[in-house]
Scaffold this active site. Sequence first.
Site, PDB file in Angstrom:
ATOM      1  N   ASN A   7       2.069   7.653  -2.703  1.00 61.90           N
ATOM      2  CA  ASN A   7       2.087   6.237  -3.069  1.00 61.90           C
ATOM      3  C   ASN A   7       3.424   5.711  -2.360  1.00 61.90           C
ATOM      4  O   ASN A   7       4.511   5.858  -3.191  1.00 61.90           O
ATOM      5  CB  ASN A   7       1.967   5.803  -4.578  1.00 61.90           C
ATOM      6  CG  ASN A   7       2.207   4.234  -4.722  1.00 61.90           C
ATOM      7  OD1 ASN A   7       2.498   3.653  -3.800  1.00 61.90           O
ATOM      8  ND2 ASN A   7       2.134   3.959  -5.883  1.00 61.90           N
ATOM      9  N   ARG A  92      -1.723   5.385  -0.756  1.00 59.67           N
ATOM     10  CA  ARG A  92      -1.955   4.105  -1.091  1.00 59.67           C
ATOM     11  C   ARG A  92      -1.470   3.516   0.308  1.00 59.67           C
ATOM     12  O   ARG A  92      -0.338   3.874   0.922  1.00 59.67           O
ATOM     13  CB  ARG A  92      -1.130   3.550  -2.119  1.00 59.67           C
ATOM     14  CG  ARG A  92      -0.974   2.144  -2.301  1.00 59.67           C
ATOM     15  CD  ARG A  92       0.154   2.113  -3.264  1.00 59.67           C
ATOM     16  NE  ARG A  92       0.483   0.459  -3.103  1.00 59.67           N
ATOM     17  CZ  ARG A  92       1.688  -0.220  -3.361  1.00 59.67           C
ATOM     18  NH1 ARG A  92       2.412   0.772  -3.632  1.00 59.67           N
ATOM     19  NH2 ARG A  92       1.551  -1.391  -3.610  1.00 59.67           N
ATOM     20  N   HIS A 181      -1.196  -5.067  -4.382  1.00 60.16           N
ATOM     21  CA  HIS A 181      -0.981  -4.348  -5.721  1.00 60.16           C
ATOM     22  C   HIS A 181      -2.596  -4.104  -6.472  1.00 60.16           C
ATOM     23  O   HIS A 181      -2.777  -4.079  -7.545  1.00 60.16           O
ATOM     24  CB  HIS A 181       0.092  -4.970  -6.700  1.00 60.16           C
ATOM     25  CG  HIS A 181       1.206  -5.207  -6.274  1.00 60.16           C
ATOM     26  ND1 HIS A 181       1.821  -6.464  -6.019  1.00 60.16           N
ATOM     27  CD2 HIS A 181       2.133  -4.442  -5.782  1.00 60.16           C
ATOM     28  CE1 HIS A 181       3.076  -6.349  -5.488  1.00 60.16           C
ATOM     29  NE2 HIS A 181       3.214  -5.070  -5.033  1.00 60.16           N
ATOM     30  N   ARG A 242      12.531  -9.413  -1.786  1.00 62.72           N
ATOM     31  CA  ARG A 242      11.515 -10.403  -1.235  1.00 62.72           C
ATOM     32  C   ARG A 242      11.631 -11.717  -1.941  1.00 62.72           C
ATOM     33  O   ARG A 242      11.793 -12.027  -3.009  1.00 62.72           O
ATOM     34  CB  ARG A 242      10.228  -9.778  -1.047  1.00 62.72           C
ATOM     35  CG  ARG A 242       9.982  -8.959   0.156  1.00 62.72           C
ATOM     36  CD  ARG A 242       8.928  -8.084  -0.007  1.00 62.72           C
ATOM     37  NE  ARG A 242       8.923  -7.095  -0.930  1.00 62.72           N
ATOM     38  CZ  ARG A 242       7.671  -6.332  -1.365  1.00 62.72           C
ATOM     39  NH1 ARG A 242       6.497  -6.659  -1.235  1.00 62.72           N
ATOM     40  NH2 ARG A 242       7.915  -5.352  -2.146  1.00 62.72           N
ATOM     41  N   GLU A 385      -1.543   4.383 -10.112  1.00 60.64           N
ATOM     42  CA  GLU A 385      -1.975   4.032  -8.858  1.00 60.64           C
ATOM     43  C   GLU A 385      -2.421   5.595  -8.170  1.00 60.64           C
ATOM     44  O   GLU A 385      -3.428   5.421  -7.516  1.00 60.64           O
ATOM     45  CB  GLU A 385      -0.802   3.470  -8.009  1.00 60.64           C
ATOM     46  CG  GLU A 385      -0.916   1.872  -8.366  1.00 60.64           C
ATOM     47  CD  GLU A 385       0.414   1.261  -7.812  1.00 60.64           C
ATOM     48  OE1 GLU A 385       0.285   0.196  -6.984  1.00 60.64           O
ATOM     49  OE2 GLU A 385       1.599   1.759  -7.967  1.00 60.64           O
TER      50      GLU A 385
END
Length: 403
Positions: A7, A92, A181, A242, A385
Site C-alpha cells: 500500500n 493498492r 480511499h 492537499r 487496507e
Amino acid sequence: MSLLAINAGSTSLKFGLFHEQTCERLAGGEIDWACGDRHQAHLVVRPHNGVAVRSQVSVPDSASAATCAIQAALDSLRPGSGVSAITAVGHRVVHGGAEFRASVRIDSKVKAGIGRWSELAPLHNPPALKAIEAAEAALPGKPQVAVFDTAFYAQLPPRAYLYPVPYDWYREWGIRRFGFHGISHAWCAARAAELLKREPAQLRVISCHLGGGCSATAVQGGVAVATTSGFSPLDGLMMGTRCGSLDPGILLHLERQQGLTPKDLARALNGSAGLLGVSGVSADLAQIEVAAAQGNERARLAFDMFADQVRGAVAGLAAALGGVDVLTFSDRIGERSAALRQAVCHDLQFMGISLDRARNAGARPDADVADPGSRVRVLVIHTEEELMVAREAALVLRGARAG
C-alpha cells in the site's frame, strides 16, 4: 505460501504478508515519513506472534521505499523460506478512473493505464507503479494484482458522480467524481456491521478516512452512495499537503493576475497546501496539536479548520443517507487523535451523535467511543487496507474477479 500486499501512500508505505488460502495475517509493517524527512523514515515490522521491531531507514524515493518494504517482508519469513514463499503481490492503486472498475491482474497494459491516471493522482499512482516495478525486480515471475480505490464507487448514481459543468465535459472527456480511499471505506463499513452485530444491509454508515489523505463517504447497505472526494484526490476535505475543495475562481485569478502556470498550481495544491499550508508547522496533525497547545495561532487555526470541514462533511453525508446509524474514524488521524474526534462530534448532538469523553480519550482501535445513550454509534476502527488488497488479489488469481 504467502500473498504480499503493498500500500504505497503519500506519506507512508504499508505492507502485509498473508496466508495464500485463508488470508490470515502472517506479518505486517510500515515505512512512515509523515515527519517530512524521507532520510529519517520510521520502519516498523510486526511479526504475527512476536514483538514489533522498529528502526530508522533512508528511503529517498518511492522505488527505494518499496524495495525496503519487500526486503523487510522477506526477512520476516521463516529462515530459508526466501522468495519462493511469496506466491503473488497485490497493490493498492489510488486512481483507476473509468478504465478499471474492478481489481485486475497486472500486465503491461494495466501498468500503462495506471500511468495514464497518474496526472490526476501524482502523489499516489507513480509510487504504486514504482512499487510494481520493485516487486518485478525482487520477485521475478510472481503474478501481481492491482486493487483500485476508485472501484468501490463504481455503483455511485449519476446524481452523485456528475459535476454541474457542461454535460459534454462528462460525455466527451470523462469529467466526473471518482472517489478515493474506497478500500478503507469498504473495510470500515463492513467492520462496523461486524462490531455492532448488525447486517450491513441494515446500516447507514459515514466513514471518515483521515490520514495524509482524507475523505468521508456515505455507505448504505455496504454500497457507497456519496463521497467528499472527486475527480482527483485534491477534492473534498483539506488534507496533509492537499488543499481539498476550493473556489475554482482562485485558480483562474492566480493564473491571470499572478502568472502562475498549471505546473505551479499543481505543485502548490498537492504539496504545499492543506494542514501544512495553513499551519506552517507540519502536514502531521499530531505535530500541529502540539504547536497549538504551545500557543501557535496558525496551528490552532489549521486544526479548527480541519475539524470544521470534517464535521460539515459528516452532516452533509447524513443528509444524503437520510440519517446515520454509525460514524467511523480510521487511519492515522482518525485512529490516533482523540482531540480531532471530539472536535468533529461537537455540536452534532442534533444528529443523535454524543461522544463519551473518557472512552474517546483512552480509545484504542477497534472501539466504540459513543456515549451509551447516543443514538448514533461512533467507532474508531483500524483500517485494514492491506488485508482487503490481499483478499482481492486472491479472488483475482482464483478467477473470481473479472477485470
